[in-house]
Design a protein around this motif. Structure first.
Motif, PDB file in Angstrom:
ATOM      1  N   ALA A   6       0.835  -1.194   0.000  1.00 42.21           N
ATOM      2  CA  ALA A   6       0.000   0.000   0.000  1.00 42.21           C
ATOM      3  C   ALA A   6       0.874   1.249   0.000  1.00 42.21           C
ATOM      4  N   LYS A   7       0.735   2.059  -1.043  1.00 38.80           N
ATOM      5  CA  LYS A   7       1.458   3.328  -1.102  1.00 38.80           C
ATOM      6  C   LYS A   7       0.486   4.454  -0.792  1.00 38.80           C
ATOM      7  N   PHE A   8       0.901   5.367   0.096  1.00 36.84           N
ATOM      8  CA  PHE A   8       0.040   6.496   0.443  1.00 36.84           C
ATOM      9  C   PHE A   8       0.693   7.792  -0.033  1.00 36.84           C
ATOM     10  N   ARG A 184       9.577  14.206  -9.695  1.00 36.00           N
ATOM     11  CA  ARG A 184       8.487  14.537  -8.779  1.00 36.00           C
ATOM     12  C   ARG A 184       7.349  13.515  -8.898  1.00 36.00           C
ATOM     13  N   GLY A 185       6.743  13.225  -7.780  1.00 35.15           N
ATOM     14  CA  GLY A 185       5.679  12.223  -7.765  1.00 35.15           C
ATOM     15  C   GLY A 185       6.215  10.798  -7.748  1.00 35.15           C
ATOM     16  N   GLY A 186       7.540  10.667  -7.539  1.00 32.61           N
ATOM     17  CA  GLY A 186       8.208   9.369  -7.708  1.00 32.61           C
ATOM     18  C   GLY A 186       7.926   8.317  -6.650  1.00 32.61           C
ATOM     19  N   SER A 187       7.224   8.675  -5.575  1.00 36.22           N
ATOM     20  CA  SER A 187       6.905   7.632  -4.588  1.00 36.22           C
ATOM     21  C   SER A 187       6.021   6.550  -5.200  1.00 36.22           C
ATOM     22  N   ASP A 188       5.264   6.918  -6.214  1.00 35.44           N
ATOM     23  CA  ASP A 188       4.466   5.914  -6.939  1.00 35.44           C
ATOM     24  C   ASP A 188       5.373   4.828  -7.517  1.00 35.44           C
ATOM     25  N   ILE A 189       6.560   5.249  -7.982  1.00 29.09           N
ATOM     26  CA  ILE A 189       7.499   4.289  -8.589  1.00 29.09           C
ATOM     27  C   ILE A 189       8.023   3.358  -7.501  1.00 29.09           C
ATOM     28  N   ALA A 242      -2.105  12.913 -17.092  1.00 28.09           N
ATOM     29  CA  ALA A 242      -3.042  12.553 -16.022  1.00 28.09           C
ATOM     30  C   ALA A 242      -2.162  12.198 -14.831  1.00 28.09           C
ATOM     31  N   SER A 243      -2.147  13.077 -13.837  1.00 25.96           N
ATOM     32  CA  SER A 243      -1.065  13.054 -12.855  1.00 25.96           C
ATOM     33  C   SER A 243      -1.315  12.100 -11.698  1.00 25.96           C
ATOM     34  N   VAL A 244      -2.382  11.318 -11.753  1.00 31.66           N
ATOM     35  CA  VAL A 244      -2.720  10.470 -10.610  1.00 31.66           C
ATOM     36  C   VAL A 244      -1.594   9.504 -10.255  1.00 31.66           C
ATOM     37  N   LEU A 245      -1.018   8.894 -11.277  1.00 37.61           N
ATOM     38  CA  LEU A 245       0.031   7.904 -11.051  1.00 37.61           C
ATOM     39  C   LEU A 245       1.228   8.271 -11.936  1.00 37.61           C
TER      40      LEU A 245
HETATM   41 MG    MG Z   1       1.354  11.469  -6.876  1.00 38.98          MG
END
Ligand code: MG
Ligand code: ADP
Ligand code: ASP
Length: 436
Positions: A6-8, A184-189, A242-245
């Motif tokens: 689970a990623k938050f 940026r946003g790399g926690s998804d990775i 689409a910046s969600v993921l």
């Molecule tokens: Mg994000």
């Protein structure tokens, strides 16, 4: 039942109230054994993300300005979380070390990564999970290339030793141990990499929307949620903004065949969006989603009998390569060839590039369209339907939007149009209304 990762995201861990929701979600399913967190994000519209504040500290130092006040704002937020959650993390010791490293010239990657690092320690303490640092496990080459196989091995071996763990997102290390962040946003990775390393049954990505919506909710009011979408379709949408993921979060999950489930921390009962290899099978829906991004330029080159000429595309590509400019799209006609490039990549180089093109390719004329936006209409179901492009172009024409460029991918899974940036929101709304 298999393992769930689970990623938050930032808004799900923005303060103690949000972290408490996160805790409830994790504890509701004992298979949620590995947790990846972002740094605390915005608590409300005008708030600051911790990551932005950390970068700001670094900028202050680079300009010889006092950074202590900004740093204190960061410290205060973590300390409030620690008190409100009633946990005990040795924050003061951590703050001292970060400050010392800052003063000794630590890189901006290092300083930015501390947002995730501290938050993962906090979350681990809250859950009673082990804290497992990403440093030394998420690996990059000296040149900063992500080393997927080495990482998979190192991370897989380490996590076997931990029944339950929290891992900070967003960063890893170079061979010399220095910190390197993703974009940026790399926690998804990171979440996807962890899911692959533990062969998870599902990669849950918890955020502040109930799944992937058919269009950006900041543009279209109450867009319909997508219940199921394929990795391929999603990659198109993510790439187009689409910046969600994060777009790079798809690959690690896809190679391991792990479905990604986008979920809403504020509405945990909602099923969200399921992303997997299958093409969604939402046959009643012609398109799956719409996404777009701004700030592109089109260089349109005209030359008589261009299509007869040998090596034209190669020479053009090599000019752009020399200037380190990526080609986003290259639509062509009989005597015309256009290249679409991002403004960021061509900034400050446009004049030189045009000179080179004139010298090496001797075109009849060149037109530049700047202030362009690209909009992708994506759907695996599109290829089987007739008249999709007609519907799309009619909708745009009726909305008074000028189409500057059209590119239909060979997969026939998407149609990309280039429009003037001033028409961006209107165009997305018009396409949405035409198909949904
Ligand atoms: Mg994000
Ligand atoms: P997180 O901090 O959890 O990683 P992000 O801010 O990165 O969350 O992504 C979620 C946001 O993406 C939403 O709040 C929404 O504003 C935006 N967004 C853009 N396009 C879409 C879309 N097609 N569907 C859902 N959300 C979208
Ligand atoms: N905190 C980082 C950012 O703001 C990474 C992330 O949240 O995924 O970009």
């Amino acid at each position: 039942m298999g393992i769930k990762v689970a990623k938050f995201g930032g808004s799900s861990v923005a303060d103690a109230i949000q972290l408490t929701k996160t805790k409830e979600i994790i504890e509701a399913d004992k298979n949620r054994r590995y947790v990846v967190v972002s740094a605390p994000g915005k608590r409300y519209g005008q708030d600051n993300k911790i990551t932005d504040l950390l970068y700001l500290c670094k900028t202050h130092i680079e300009h010889n300005l006092p950074y202590e006040q900004v740093f204190q704002v960061i410290c205060d937020r973590y300390m409030a979380m620690e008190i409100n959650l009633g946990v005990n993390v040795d924050l003061l010791k951590e703050f001292d070390e970060i400050k010392r490293n800052l003063q000794e010239g630590a890189s901006s990657d290092y300083i930015a990564s501390r947002g995730e690092y501290l938050n993962a320690m906090m979350t681990a303490a809250m859950l009673g999970y082990d804290f497992v640092d990403a440093a030394g496990l998420i690996l990059f080459s000296e040149k900063g290339r992500f080393l997927e196989e080495e990482t998979n091995k190192a991370l897989g071996d380490e996590l076997k030793k931990h029944e339950r763990a929290v891992i900070p997102g967003f960063y890893g290390t170079y061979p010399d141990g220095k910190i390197k962040t993703f974009s940026r946003g790399g926690s998804d990775i990171t979440g996807a990499i962890v899911a692959r390393a533990v062969s998870a049954e599902v990669y849950e990505n918890w955020t502040d929307v109930s799944g992937f919506l058919m269009a950006d909710p900041r543009i279209v009011k109450n867009p319909k949620p997508i219940s199921r979408i394929s990795y391929k379709e999603l990659r198109e949408l993510s790439y187009m903004g689409a910046s969600v993921l994060h777009e790079d979060a798809i690959y690690p999950a896809r190679v391991a065949g792990i479905p990604i489930n986008i979920r809403n921390t504020n509405r945990p009962a909602d099923p969200g969006t399921m992303i997997d290899a299958d093409s969604g099978a939402q046959t009643d829906q012609i398109i799956t989603g719409i996404a777009g991004s701004k700030d592109f330029s089109v260089i349109a080159i005209y030359k008589n009998r261009l299509s007869q000429e040998r090596g034209f595309v190669r020479r053009l590509s090599s000019i752009l390569e020399d200037y380190d400019i990526a080609i986003e799209h290259m639509p062509s006609g009989i005597d015309t060839l256009s290249v679409v490039v991002s403004d960021k990549s061509i900034e400050g180089k446009m004049d030189e590039v045009l000179e080179e093109i004139k010298r090496k390719l001797e075109p009849g004329s060149i037109d530049i369209f700047d202030d362009m936006s690209l909009i992708a209409t994506v759907g695996a179901g599109m290829s089987k339907r007739l008249g999709v492009s007609a519907t799309l172009f009619t909708a745009l024409a009726e909305a008074g939007v000028n189409i500057r460029m059209i590119d239909q991918g060979s997969s026939e899974m998407n149609i990309i149009v280039g429009v003037e940036t001033k028409d961006f929101d209107r165009a997305i709304q018009a396409i949405y209304d035409a198909f949904v």
